[in-house]
Design a protein around this motif. Structure first.
Motif, PDB file in Angstrom:
ATOM      1  N   UNK A  43      22.681  29.319  44.206  1.00  0.00           N
ATOM      2  CA  UNK A  43      24.148  29.676  44.689  1.00  0.00           C
ATOM      3  C   UNK A  43      24.035  28.638  46.023  1.00  0.00           C
ATOM      4  N   UNK A  44      25.345  27.899  45.900  1.00  0.00           N
ATOM      5  CA  UNK A  44      25.451  26.882  47.154  1.00  0.00           C
ATOM      6  C   UNK A  44      25.798  27.526  48.156  1.00  0.00           C
ATOM      7  N   UNK A  45      25.412  27.003  49.378  1.00  0.00           N
ATOM      8  CA  UNK A  45      25.415  27.697  50.834  1.00  0.00           C
ATOM      9  C   UNK A  45      27.254  27.700  50.958  1.00  0.00           C
ATOM     10  N   UNK A  47      29.273  29.018  48.972  1.00  0.00           N
ATOM     11  CA  UNK A  47      30.003  29.654  47.744  1.00  0.00           C
ATOM     12  C   UNK A  47      30.124  31.006  47.659  1.00  0.00           C
ATOM     13  N   UNK A  78      20.908  27.767  51.551  1.00  0.00           N
ATOM     14  CA  UNK A  78      20.569  27.401  50.349  1.00  0.00           C
ATOM     15  C   UNK A  78      19.569  28.528  49.554  1.00  0.00           C
ATOM     16  N   UNK A 123      10.871  27.402  44.147  1.00  0.00           N
ATOM     17  CA  UNK A 123      11.694  26.658  43.226  1.00  0.00           C
ATOM     18  C   UNK A 123      11.156  25.425  42.824  1.00  0.00           C
ATOM     19  N   UNK A 125      12.399  22.185  40.709  1.00  0.00           N
ATOM     20  CA  UNK A 125      13.501  21.323  40.239  1.00  0.00           C
ATOM     21  C   UNK A 125      13.249  20.079  39.299  1.00  0.00           C
ATOM     22  N   UNK A 132      12.993  29.227  39.316  1.00  0.00           N
ATOM     23  CA  UNK A 132      13.057  29.807  40.501  1.00  0.00           C
ATOM     24  C   UNK A 132      12.526  31.368  40.610  1.00  0.00           C
ATOM     25  N   UNK A 301      35.032  28.674  47.222  1.00  0.00           N
ATOM     26  CA  UNK A 301      34.163  27.745  48.232  1.00  0.00           C
ATOM     27  C   UNK A 301      34.858  28.050  49.577  1.00  0.00           C
TER      28      UNK A 301
ATOM     29  N   UNK B  78      29.593  24.200  43.483  1.00  0.00           N
ATOM     30  CA  UNK B  78      29.338  24.252  44.881  1.00  0.00           C
ATOM     31  C   UNK B  78      28.649  22.998  45.039  1.00  0.00           C
ATOM     32  N   UNK B  79      28.014  22.024  44.192  1.00  0.00           N
ATOM     33  CA  UNK B  79      27.535  20.845  44.600  1.00  0.00           C
ATOM     34  C   UNK B  79      28.789  19.635  44.860  1.00  0.00           C
ATOM     35  N   UNK B 121      20.759  19.794  49.471  1.00  0.00           N
ATOM     36  CA  UNK B 121      20.172  20.714  49.707  1.00  0.00           C
ATOM     37  C   UNK B 121      20.965  22.097  50.160  1.00  0.00           C
ATOM     38  N   UNK B 122      22.058  21.820  50.724  1.00  0.00           N
ATOM     39  CA  UNK B 122      23.051  22.855  51.165  1.00  0.00           C
ATOM     40  C   UNK B 122      23.594  23.463  49.740  1.00  0.00           C
ATOM     41  N   UNK B 123      23.601  22.761  48.601  1.00  0.00           N
ATOM     42  CA  UNK B 123      24.157  23.351  47.270  1.00  0.00           C
ATOM     43  C   UNK B 123      22.949  24.288  46.685  1.00  0.00           C
ATOM     44  N   UNK B 124      21.769  24.036  47.113  1.00  0.00           N
ATOM     45  CA  UNK B 124      20.499  24.824  46.703  1.00  0.00           C
ATOM     46  C   UNK B 124      19.838  23.818  45.417  1.00  0.00           C
ATOM     47  N   UNK B 125      19.934  22.743  45.413  1.00  0.00           N
ATOM     48  CA  UNK B 125      19.270  21.721  44.598  1.00  0.00           C
ATOM     49  C   UNK B 125      18.555  20.799  45.342  1.00  0.00           C
TER      50      UNK B 125
END
Lengths: 306, 143
Positions: A43-45, A47, A78, A123, A125, A132, A301, B78-79, B121-125
């Motif tokens: 989940x995005x910061x 979001x 994040x 995590x 990727x 995760x 968002x 979110x990205x 990174x803020x989008x958690x990727x």
């Protein structure tokens, strides 16, 4: 075309394999798990994801349970997420036998609230894949109505009225074409007014398989997944003034096939809840016949985060 | 085996029937996919054609960012928002299969690699690589 038919023929084999994996995962640890359980999905910061999830469950003897669970998920950073779960309305209805007489009852009211914190511990990727692991801890807050109908036993009231805690370890392995998720957790209640819900061990597993579209080499607006989830719970008996309440506790194992429609902003799913194993402690239990769950999820968002 | 409306005639040329069946099947499949698609797909585009990418307007910049960990459209929301939050970014889109974000930068804007890394990174990727296709000009270029 022959290739397509060959792929269609291979689907039952794939699903049978997935089912075998899920059953094996479920046997690792027993659980009373909720459908579409919390996962370790990214989940995005900033979001905010809002989810509403009405569920209907039918029990033997005419008992019917309905609740609408609303969930707000917020990406604080994040790796850190907060989850607020509230049963906005709970209705239990059926027949109750007292002194040899049968009477219809309904108990409707607000349910309890759970506040969870999830932290992304591990995590890894890749292009189109992520694995995760995220532990989460939660606190049950007795915001609901635990005495709306005096004629109804405490276990059938809309809320338990108890504080409680929930600890779980959840993991997600997601690829472009399938996702696998699992959860193992423990739920404990503090008791209230002499009543105490039995603690539970929870184990959930889910497998989602992309059925449409097959071409992802573009900006994909929509996806449809077939889903198969399994929930297992092993619960201690509920107690009133220290005495065990017959027909509570035990184990319940459901297998839940469903379908998910997902877009970047929202998702909808429909899931059937089918029990394959249920054993309760003592007579008097209402046996779980079947259930249906629908879910609507919407993504917002905000620019506010840590 | 599912057979819906396929032609199989006695004493007919098997090759010709097979070709006809293939054409019919392709048409049926294209029709079904077209009906399922939220945007109507013209018959000419039914055979998996990627839409032609419009040319970048003069003066605009374009950067491709390989992002690791994105697996479904729901996670691209979110990205894309994170990229579009960077001052100077006009638009961002994401290709799931390639794992690439296509970010369009306004003329005169200064977008750094660090801005892009921070957004991912803020989008958690996780970030894969950053490849500038065109840097934005100092100001919009007249046609």
């Amino acid at each position: 075309m022959r290739l397509i038919f060959r792929e269609i023929r291979a689907l039952p084999t794939l699903f049978a394999g997935a089912l075998a994996v899920l059953l094996a995962l479920s046997l690792i640890a027993p659980a009373r798990a909720q459908i579409t359980f919390p996962s370790a999905s990214p989940i995005s910061a900033g979001n905010v994801i809002v989810r509403t999830q009405p569920t209907v469950t039918e029990y033997s003897g005419g008992l019917q349970s309905f609740y609408d669970e609303n969930i707000v998920l917020y990406g604080a950073s994040p790796d850190l997420a907060f989850i607020l779960e509230n049963k906005s309305i709970v209705t239990n209805s059926g027949n109750i036998v007292s002194n040899g007489k049968t009477a219809a009852f309904t108990a409707t009211g607000f349910g309890d609230t759970v506040l969870d914190t999830r932290y992304n511990l591990y995590e890894t990727d890749g292009v189109g894949s992520t694995f995760r692991i995220a532990p989460y801890i939660g606190i049950d807050i007795p915001t609901g109505m635990d005495n709306v109908n005096n004629a109804v036993p405490r276990t059938l009231q809309p809320a338990s009225g108890e504080w409680g805690t929930r600890e779980a370890l959840t993991s997600s392995w997601q690829t472009l074409f399938w996702n696998a998720q699992a959860l193992i957790g423990y739920q404990n209640y503090a008791g209230s007014d002499g009543f105490q819900t039995g603690s539970s061990l929870l184990a959930d597993a889910a497998f989602h398989y992309l059925i449409w579209p097959s071409d992802l080499d573009r900006e994909v607006p929509t996806e449809i997944f077939a889903s198969l989830e399994t929930n297992y719970s092993l619960s201690a008996v509920d107690r009133m003034n220290g005495m065990a309440i017959s027909g509570t506790g035990g184990q319940l194992w459901t297998v839940d096939p469903g379908i998910i429609y997902s877009t970047p902003k929202f998702a909808v799913d429909f899931t059937a809840l089918l029990p394959i194993l249920q054993q309760y402690r003592g007579p008097g239990a209402s046996r779980y016949d079947y259930g249906f769950e629908m879910m609507f999820r919407y993504s917002f968002f905000t620019y506010h985060h840590w | 085996m599912i057979k819906i409306g396929l032609i199989r005639r006695r004493n007919a040329c098997p090759m010709r029937d097979r070709r006809r069946n293939l054409r019919l099947s392709a048409y049926l499949l294209a029709s079904v996919m077209g009906a399922l698609s939220p945007v109507a797909v013209p018959p000419a585009m039914a055979a998996d054609q990627a839409p032609v990418k419009p040319a970048l307007p003069p003066g605009y910049g374009e950067v491709q960012v390989v992002v690791l960990g994105v697996t479904a459209p729901f996670f691209t929301f979110g990205l894309v928002k994170r990229f579009e939050q960077i001052p100077g970014v006009e638009h961002a889109s994401f290709n799931l299969k390639r794992g690439t974000a296509d970010v369009i930068v306004k003329p005169g804007a200064t977008v750094t690699d660090d801005d892009l890394r921070h957004a991912v990174r803020n989008a958690s990727f996780s970030i894969g690589s950053i490849h500038w296709i065109a840097h934005p000009s100092a100001k919009a270029v007249e046609n």
